[in-house]
Design a protein around this motif. Structure first.
Motif, mmCIF file in Angstrom:
data_model
loop_
_atom_site.group_PDB
_atom_site.id
_atom_site.type_symbol
_atom_site.label_atom_id
_atom_site.label_comp_id
_atom_site.label_asym_id
_atom_site.label_seq_id
_atom_site.Cartn_x
_atom_site.Cartn_y
_atom_site.Cartn_z
ATOM 1 N N LYS A 161 29.519 -18.465 -18.714
ATOM 2 C CA LYS A 161 29.388 -18.880 -17.322
ATOM 3 C C LYS A 161 29.942 -17.836 -16.357
ATOM 4 C CE LYS A 161 29.509 -23.858 -18.233
ATOM 5 N NZ LYS A 161 30.211 -25.131 -17.971
ATOM 6 N N ARG A 162 30.906 -17.030 -16.820
ATOM 7 C CA ARG A 162 31.501 -16.044 -15.919
ATOM 8 C C ARG A 162 30.551 -14.883 -15.644
ATOM 9 N NH1 ARG A 162 36.049 -13.429 -18.096
ATOM 10 N NH2 ARG A 162 35.507 -14.133 -20.190
ATOM 11 N N GLY A 163 29.607 -14.632 -16.534
ATOM 12 C CA GLY A 163 28.659 -13.546 -16.324
ATOM 13 C C GLY A 163 29.342 -12.212 -16.110
ATOM 14 N N THR A 164 30.328 -11.893 -16.939
ATOM 15 C CA THR A 164 31.131 -10.690 -16.751
ATOM 16 C C THR A 164 30.445 -9.459 -17.327
ATOM 17 O OG1 THR A 164 33.206 -11.931 -16.765
ATOM 18 C CG2 THR A 164 33.335 -9.589 -17.319
ATOM 19 N N ARG A 165 30.495 -8.369 -16.564
ATOM 20 C CA ARG A 165 30.049 -7.071 -17.057
ATOM 21 C C ARG A 165 30.935 -5.991 -16.446
ATOM 22 N NH1 ARG A 165 26.866 -2.513 -16.308
ATOM 23 N NH2 ARG A 165 25.579 -1.917 -18.113
ATOM 24 N N VAL A 166 31.592 -5.228 -17.307
ATOM 25 C CA VAL A 166 32.444 -4.125 -16.862
ATOM 26 C C VAL A 166 31.913 -2.842 -17.481
ATOM 27 C CG1 VAL A 166 34.806 -3.272 -16.632
ATOM 28 C CG2 VAL A 166 34.404 -5.738 -16.929
ATOM 29 N N ALA A 167 31.553 -1.875 -16.652
ATOM 30 C CA ALA A 167 31.066 -0.591 -17.137
ATOM 31 C C ALA A 167 32.146 0.460 -16.931
ATOM 32 C CB ALA A 167 29.793 -0.187 -16.392
ATOM 33 N N LEU A 168 32.460 1.209 -17.992
ATOM 34 C CA LEU A 168 33.516 2.208 -17.955
ATOM 35 C C LEU A 168 33.006 3.523 -18.533
ATOM 36 C CD1 LEU A 168 34.713 -0.672 -19.403
ATOM 37 C CD2 LEU A 168 36.808 0.305 -18.471
ATOM 38 N N THR A 169 33.692 4.609 -18.247
ATOM 39 C CA THR A 169 33.269 5.912 -18.744
ATOM 40 C C THR A 169 34.472 6.813 -18.964
ATOM 41 O OG1 THR A 169 31.832 7.808 -18.292
ATOM 42 C CG2 THR A 169 33.004 6.897 -16.440
ATOM 43 N N THR A 170 34.277 7.847 -19.799
ATOM 44 C CA THR A 170 35.307 8.864 -19.983
ATOM 45 C C THR A 170 34.881 10.181 -19.344
ATOM 46 O OG1 THR A 170 34.350 9.591 -22.093
ATOM 47 C CG2 THR A 170 36.051 7.888 -22.178
ATOM 48 N N ARG A 171 33.772 10.183 -18.642
ATOM 49 C CA ARG A 171 33.266 11.424 -18.080
ATOM 50 C C ARG A 171 34.233 11.988 -17.042
ATOM 51 N NH1 ARG A 171 27.137 9.136 -17.449
ATOM 52 N NH2 ARG A 171 26.551 9.353 -19.630
ATOM 53 N N PRO A 172 34.290 13.318 -16.930
ATOM 54 C CA PRO A 172 35.205 13.935 -15.973
ATOM 55 C C PRO A 172 34.793 13.653 -14.538
ATOM 56 C CG PRO A 172 33.762 15.584 -16.944
ATOM 57 C CD PRO A 172 33.548 14.317 -17.724
ATOM 58 N N ASP A 173 35.747 13.778 -13.623
ATOM 59 C CA ASP A 173 35.469 13.550 -12.215
ATOM 60 C C ASP A 173 34.528 14.614 -11.666
ATOM 61 O OD1 ASP A 173 37.330 11.550 -12.454
ATOM 62 O OD2 ASP A 173 38.961 12.696 -11.539
ATOM 63 N N ALA A 174 33.682 14.211 -10.741
ATOM 64 C CA ALA A 174 32.886 15.190 -10.005
ATOM 65 C C ALA A 174 33.833 16.016 -9.143
ATOM 66 C CB ALA A 174 31.851 14.486 -9.129
ATOM 67 N N PRO A 175 33.649 17.326 -9.058
ATOM 68 C CA PRO A 175 34.561 18.146 -8.257
ATOM 69 C C PRO A 175 34.394 17.879 -6.774
ATOM 70 C CG PRO A 175 32.717 19.460 -9.035
ATOM 71 C CD PRO A 175 32.602 18.123 -9.714
ATOM 72 N N LEU A 176 35.477 17.941 -6.039
ATOM 73 C CA LEU A 176 35.412 17.746 -4.590
ATOM 74 C C LEU A 176 34.521 18.798 -3.950
ATOM 75 C CD1 LEU A 176 36.438 16.455 -1.938
ATOM 76 C CD2 LEU A 176 38.333 18.096 -2.006
ATOM 77 N N VAL A 177 34.764 20.057 -4.295
ATOM 78 C CA VAL A 177 34.008 21.170 -3.711
ATOM 79 C C VAL A 177 32.735 21.414 -4.518
ATOM 80 C CG1 VAL A 177 34.055 23.631 -3.135
ATOM 81 C CG2 VAL A 177 36.112 22.232 -2.825
ATOM 82 N N GLY A 178 31.629 21.496 -3.813
ATOM 83 C CA GLY A 178 30.361 21.791 -4.462
ATOM 84 C C GLY A 178 29.520 20.580 -4.787
ATOM 85 N N THR A 179 30.087 19.389 -4.701
ATOM 86 C CA THR A 179 29.334 18.152 -4.964
ATOM 87 C C THR A 179 28.738 17.629 -3.662
ATOM 88 O OG1 THR A 179 30.767 17.538 -6.810
ATOM 89 C CG2 THR A 179 29.481 15.776 -5.801
ATOM 90 N N ALA A 180 27.489 17.184 -3.706
ATOM 91 C CA ALA A 180 26.856 16.560 -2.545
ATOM 92 C C ALA A 180 27.265 15.088 -2.530
ATOM 93 C CB ALA A 180 25.343 16.697 -2.619
#
Length: 287
Positions: A161-180
């Motif tokens: 009934k709670r309909g729970t879905r949690v999506a997680l990842t280990t991927r590295p952060d997108a860099p501040l500089v150079g990312t759109a």
């Protein structure tokens, strides 16, 4: 109006800059187990780790969360960690949860109610904290994909009934500089709001070395910047002067409140949060 379904993040958020949290005790299970894929030691509480899935010893970043049909904005500091003894910790950017889980096969069972710290946070974080606490109750099914340690995805579901879905990842952060980056929400000291209707996806920017440029939603802009660790200092913003719709003008004014002086920047996976000293901020996602 609450921001719904930001693509992260999980992206402290923006508001993960709250002071260190106090602690309130609760009841949690106790016990210990051994490493993934090995026979556990005796545990009177029944809490142990019995799985071949790479769940333990990993700092998972929460990208998205849905509980009972609601998908609150996910702060950039939203994380989950399970150690080899079945101890779990959930970081939220302000308060946090800790306790015991039993991991067997592809199931994670919360042994008893998790402990939660209690500190007053912004509404933006409080909504997420309540939702993640509701998600981690009972038993969750775990599905892991990806083999590289820094490129795995984990999906936790509870189809009841709670309909729970949690999506997680280990991927590295997108860099501040150079990312759109595309602006996804505007935030205040105690709230997070969706963008004005019809302006979604209109505002975007990219940090280059020494400058930031992009679109405020209607007008293009450019400004000098200095990046030092998690601090970004904006110089004078120069923009075009086109007449815009009321909704786009509202969006542009909200963004300009953030792009001034020194702000705090935090990234998490595909999310970026900028927060000024006056509490004005914005959330953005990697395009």
């Amino acid at each position: 109006m609450q921001k719904q379904g930001i693509a992260t993040v999980g992206i402290a958020a923006l508001l993960a800059l709250t002071a260190a949290c106090g602690t309130q005790s609760g009841t949690s299970g106790t016990g210990a187990g051994t490493g993934s894929g090995t026979a556990p030691s005796a545990d009177p509480s029944g809490s142990a780790v019995r799985t071949d899935l790479p769940l333990t010893g990993v700092r998972w970043k929460v990208d998205s969360l849905t509980v009972a049909g609601a998908s609150p904005a996910v702060p950039a500091a939203a994380t989950m960690e399970i150690d080899r003894d079945g101890r779990i910790s959930l970081g939220t950017g302000c308060n946090g949860y800790s306790g015991r889980v039993r991991v067997e096969g592809d199931e994670i069972t919360v042994v008893s109610g998790l402990n939660r710290t209690f500190v007053g946070c912004s509404m933006y974080l409080e909504r997420y904290e309540e939702a993640i606490g509701d998600a981690f109750k009972g038993t969750l099914k775990a599905h892991v994909s990806g083999r590289a340690a820094n490129d795995r995805e984990l999906v936790l579901t509870s189809p009841g009934k709670r309909g729970t879905r949690v999506a997680l990842t280990t991927r590295p952060d997108a860099p501040l500089v150079g990312t759109a980056w595309t602006v996804d929400a505007l935030t205040g000291a105690k709230s997070s709001t969706t963008l004005p209707k019809g302006t979604e996806g209109k505002a975007h920017f990219t940090f280059e070395h020494g400058a930031v440029s992009g679109s405020l939603g209607c007008n293009s802009f450019r400004a000098p910047v200095k990046v030092s660790g998690s601090k970004v200092t904006f110089g004078r913003v120069i923009s075009t002067k086109m007449a815009c719709s009321p909704a786009l003008s509202e969006l542009e004014q909200g963004i300009l409140k953030v792009l001034k002086g020194t702000v705090t920047a935090q990234t998490s996976h595909k999310a970026l949060f900028l927060k000024g000293k006056d509490g004005a901020g914005l959330a953005a996602v990697a395009r």
